[in-house]
Design a protein around this motif. Structure first.
Motif, PDB file in Angstrom:
ATOM      1  N   TYR A  96       1.299   6.682 -16.819  1.00 63.88           N
ATOM      2  CA  TYR A  96      -0.003   6.041 -17.006  1.00 63.88           C
ATOM      3  C   TYR A  96      -0.622   5.650 -15.658  1.00 63.88           C
ATOM      4  CZ  TYR A  96      -3.517   2.689 -18.533  1.00 63.88           C
ATOM      5  OH  TYR A  96      -4.679   2.012 -18.730  1.00 63.88           O
ATOM      6  N   LEU A  97       0.199   5.113 -14.758  1.00 66.64           N
ATOM      7  CA  LEU A  97      -0.320   4.720 -13.442  1.00 66.64           C
ATOM      8  C   LEU A  97      -0.780   5.933 -12.643  1.00 66.64           C
ATOM      9  CD1 LEU A  97       2.116   1.875 -12.336  1.00 66.64           C
ATOM     10  CD2 LEU A  97      -0.073   1.701 -13.508  1.00 66.64           C
ATOM     11  N   TYR A  98      -0.090   7.057 -12.774  1.00 68.22           N
ATOM     12  CA  TYR A  98      -0.530   8.276 -12.091  1.00 68.22           C
ATOM     13  C   TYR A  98      -1.835   8.806 -12.691  1.00 68.22           C
ATOM     14  CZ  TYR A  98       3.636   8.868  -9.234  1.00 68.22           C
ATOM     15  OH  TYR A  98       4.617   8.703  -8.304  1.00 68.22           O
ATOM     16  N   VAL A  99      -1.889   8.848 -14.012  1.00 66.82           N
ATOM     17  CA  VAL A  99      -3.061   9.402 -14.683  1.00 66.82           C
ATOM     18  C   VAL A  99      -4.307   8.573 -14.390  1.00 66.82           C
ATOM     19  CG1 VAL A  99      -4.073   9.826 -16.969  1.00 66.82           C
ATOM     20  CG2 VAL A  99      -1.738  10.552 -16.493  1.00 66.82           C
ATOM     21  N   THR A 100      -4.151   7.263 -14.368  1.00 65.75           N
ATOM     22  CA  THR A 100      -5.293   6.391 -14.107  1.00 65.75           C
ATOM     23  C   THR A 100      -5.568   6.219 -12.610  1.00 65.75           C
ATOM     24  OG1 THR A 100      -3.901   4.412 -14.119  1.00 65.75           O
ATOM     25  CG2 THR A 100      -4.920   5.075 -16.223  1.00 65.75           C
ATOM     26  N   ARG A 101      -4.733   6.844 -11.796  1.00 65.21           N
ATOM     27  CA  ARG A 101      -4.811   6.769 -10.324  1.00 65.21           C
ATOM     28  C   ARG A 101      -4.505   5.379  -9.782  1.00 65.21           C
ATOM     29  NH1 ARG A 101      -9.731  10.784  -8.588  1.00 65.21           N
ATOM     30  NH2 ARG A 101      -9.029  12.530  -9.847  1.00 65.21           N
ATOM     31  N   ARG A 102      -4.007   4.517 -10.622  1.00 61.10           N
ATOM     32  CA  ARG A 102      -3.640   3.170 -10.173  1.00 61.10           C
ATOM     33  C   ARG A 102      -2.471   3.228  -9.197  1.00 61.10           C
ATOM     34  NH1 ARG A 102      -5.085  -1.127  -8.089  1.00 61.10           N
ATOM     35  NH2 ARG A 102      -3.851  -2.946  -8.591  1.00 61.10           N
ATOM     36  N   HIS A 103      -1.603   4.231  -9.354  1.00 60.66           N
ATOM     37  CA  HIS A 103      -0.487   4.422  -8.424  1.00 60.66           C
ATOM     38  C   HIS A 103      -1.015   4.503  -6.993  1.00 60.66           C
ATOM     39  CE1 HIS A 103       3.064   6.146  -6.540  1.00 60.66           C
ATOM     40  NE2 HIS A 103       2.271   7.070  -6.041  1.00 60.66           N
ATOM     41  N   TRP A 104      -2.052   5.306  -6.793  1.00 61.29           N
ATOM     42  CA  TRP A 104      -2.613   5.484  -5.448  1.00 61.29           C
ATOM     43  C   TRP A 104      -3.368   4.244  -5.003  1.00 61.29           C
ATOM     44  CZ3 TRP A 104       0.113   8.988  -3.547  1.00 61.29           C
ATOM     45  CH2 TRP A 104       0.522  10.077  -4.311  1.00 61.29           C
ATOM     46  N   GLY A 105      -4.002   3.552  -5.947  1.00 61.25           N
ATOM     47  CA  GLY A 105      -4.672   2.306  -5.605  1.00 61.25           C
ATOM     48  C   GLY A 105      -3.700   1.260  -5.081  1.00 61.25           C
ATOM     49  N   LEU A 106      -2.541   1.173  -5.736  1.00 63.73           N
ATOM     50  CA  LEU A 106      -1.519   0.241  -5.275  1.00 63.73           C
ATOM     51  C   LEU A 106      -0.998   0.626  -3.897  1.00 63.73           C
ATOM     52  CD1 LEU A 106       0.522  -0.329  -8.548  1.00 63.73           C
ATOM     53  CD2 LEU A 106      -0.814  -2.039  -7.306  1.00 63.73           C
ATOM     54  N   ALA A 107      -0.794   1.916  -3.672  1.00 60.90           N
ATOM     55  CA  ALA A 107      -0.319   2.371  -2.365  1.00 60.90           C
ATOM     56  C   ALA A 107      -1.321   2.003  -1.271  1.00 60.90           C
ATOM     57  CB  ALA A 107      -0.070   3.877  -2.382  1.00 60.90           C
ATOM     58  N   LEU A 108      -2.599   2.191  -1.557  1.00 64.07           N
ATOM     59  CA  LEU A 108      -3.630   1.820  -0.580  1.00 64.07           C
ATOM     60  C   LEU A 108      -3.670   0.316  -0.365  1.00 64.07           C
ATOM     61  CD1 LEU A 108      -6.569   4.188  -1.548  1.00 64.07           C
ATOM     62  CD2 LEU A 108      -5.256   4.203   0.570  1.00 64.07           C
ATOM     63  N   GLU A 109      -3.697  -0.448  -1.454  1.00 62.85           N
ATOM     64  CA  GLU A 109      -3.829  -1.905  -1.377  1.00 62.85           C
ATOM     65  C   GLU A 109      -2.626  -2.584  -0.747  1.00 62.85           C
ATOM     66  OE1 GLU A 109      -4.546  -3.459  -5.302  1.00 62.85           O
ATOM     67  OE2 GLU A 109      -6.102  -1.953  -5.659  1.00 62.85           O
ATOM     68  N   LEU A 110      -1.436  -2.092  -1.057  1.00 64.88           N
ATOM     69  CA  LEU A 110      -0.228  -2.805  -0.674  1.00 64.88           C
ATOM     70  C   LEU A 110       0.522  -2.206   0.512  1.00 64.88           C
ATOM     71  CD1 LEU A 110       1.058  -3.562  -4.267  1.00 64.88           C
ATOM     72  CD2 LEU A 110      -0.218  -5.077  -2.736  1.00 64.88           C
ATOM     73  N   VAL A 111       0.178  -0.964   0.905  1.00 64.38           N
ATOM     74  CA  VAL A 111       0.868  -0.357   2.042  1.00 64.38           C
ATOM     75  C   VAL A 111      -0.123   0.122   3.096  1.00 64.38           C
ATOM     76  CG1 VAL A 111       2.446   1.470   2.800  1.00 64.38           C
ATOM     77  CG2 VAL A 111       2.827   0.346   0.604  1.00 64.38           C
ATOM     78  N   GLU A 112      -0.968   1.062   2.754  1.00 64.03           N
ATOM     79  CA  GLU A 112      -1.818   1.715   3.749  1.00 64.03           C
ATOM     80  C   GLU A 112      -2.799   0.763   4.439  1.00 64.03           C
ATOM     81  OE1 GLU A 112      -1.333   4.775   4.804  1.00 64.03           O
ATOM     82  OE2 GLU A 112       0.282   5.071   3.371  1.00 64.03           O
ATOM     83  N   GLU A 113      -3.553  -0.006   3.662  1.00 59.96           N
ATOM     84  CA  GLU A 113      -4.550  -0.894   4.270  1.00 59.96           C
ATOM     85  C   GLU A 113      -3.905  -2.029   5.069  1.00 59.96           C
ATOM     86  OE1 GLU A 113      -6.968  -1.825   0.888  1.00 59.96           O
ATOM     87  OE2 GLU A 113      -7.992   0.120   0.970  1.00 59.96           O
ATOM     88  N   PRO A 114      -2.861  -2.698   4.533  1.00 58.55           N
ATOM     89  CA  PRO A 114      -2.203  -3.721   5.362  1.00 58.55           C
ATOM     90  C   PRO A 114      -1.569  -3.142   6.629  1.00 58.55           C
ATOM     91  CG  PRO A 114      -1.609  -4.013   3.065  1.00 58.55           C
ATOM     92  CD  PRO A 114      -2.359  -2.717   3.160  1.00 58.55           C
ATOM     93  N   LEU A 115      -1.011  -1.940   6.541  1.00 63.90           N
ATOM     94  CA  LEU A 115      -0.426  -1.319   7.726  1.00 63.90           C
ATOM     95  C   LEU A 115      -1.503  -0.991   8.750  1.00 63.90           C
ATOM     96  CD1 LEU A 115       2.061  -0.283   9.196  1.00 63.90           C
ATOM     97  CD2 LEU A 115       1.742   1.913   8.039  1.00 63.90           C
ATOM     98  N   ALA A 116      -2.636  -0.501   8.304  1.00 67.37           N
ATOM     99  CA  ALA A 116      -3.736  -0.201   9.225  1.00 67.37           C
ATOM    100  C   ALA A 116      -4.210  -1.476   9.928  1.00 67.37           C
ATOM    101  CB  ALA A 116      -4.885   0.462   8.480  1.00 67.37           C
ATOM    102  N   ARG A 117      -4.318  -2.582   9.183  1.00 70.34           N
ATOM    103  CA  ARG A 117      -4.708  -3.858   9.800  1.00 70.34           C
ATOM    104  C   ARG A 117      -3.668  -4.300  10.815  1.00 70.34           C
ATOM    105  NH1 ARG A 117      -6.168  -5.042   4.474  1.00 70.34           N
ATOM    106  NH2 ARG A 117      -4.275  -6.254   4.153  1.00 70.34           N
TER     107      ARG A 117
END
Length: 75
Positions: free
Chosen positions: A3-24
């Motif tokens: 469900y998280l993959y289909v709704t793309r929430r999986h990628w949203g979590l990756a961006l919110e919790l890993v990619e964006e904080p790491l970039a900051r």
């Protein structure tokens, strides 16, 4: 999890919790931080992602009226 993959929430979590904080973090410390510091930060963010991902799945299951099942041993 599907469900998280289909709704793309999986990628949203990756961006919110890993990619964006790491970039900051890299904007702030990247030039002065060594590889060990960066690896430690990534480990910290991945742990936060794992907790967030599990919470997201638990929320979906609760929304569907399903109680969280206890983990099975040996599987």
């Amino acid at each position: 999890q599907v469900y998280l993959y289909v709704t793309r929430r999986h990628w949203g979590l990756a961006l919110e919790l890993v990619e964006e904080p790491l970039a900051r973090w890299e904007r702030r410390w990247g030039k002065t931080a060594d590889d060990a510091a960066r690896d430690a930060k990534i480990d910290q963010l991945e742990a936060a992602h794992r907790r967030g991902y599990e919470a997201e799945i638990a929320g979906v299951l609760r929304g569907w009226g399903l109680a969280a099942l206890p983990p099975t041993r040996g599987k």
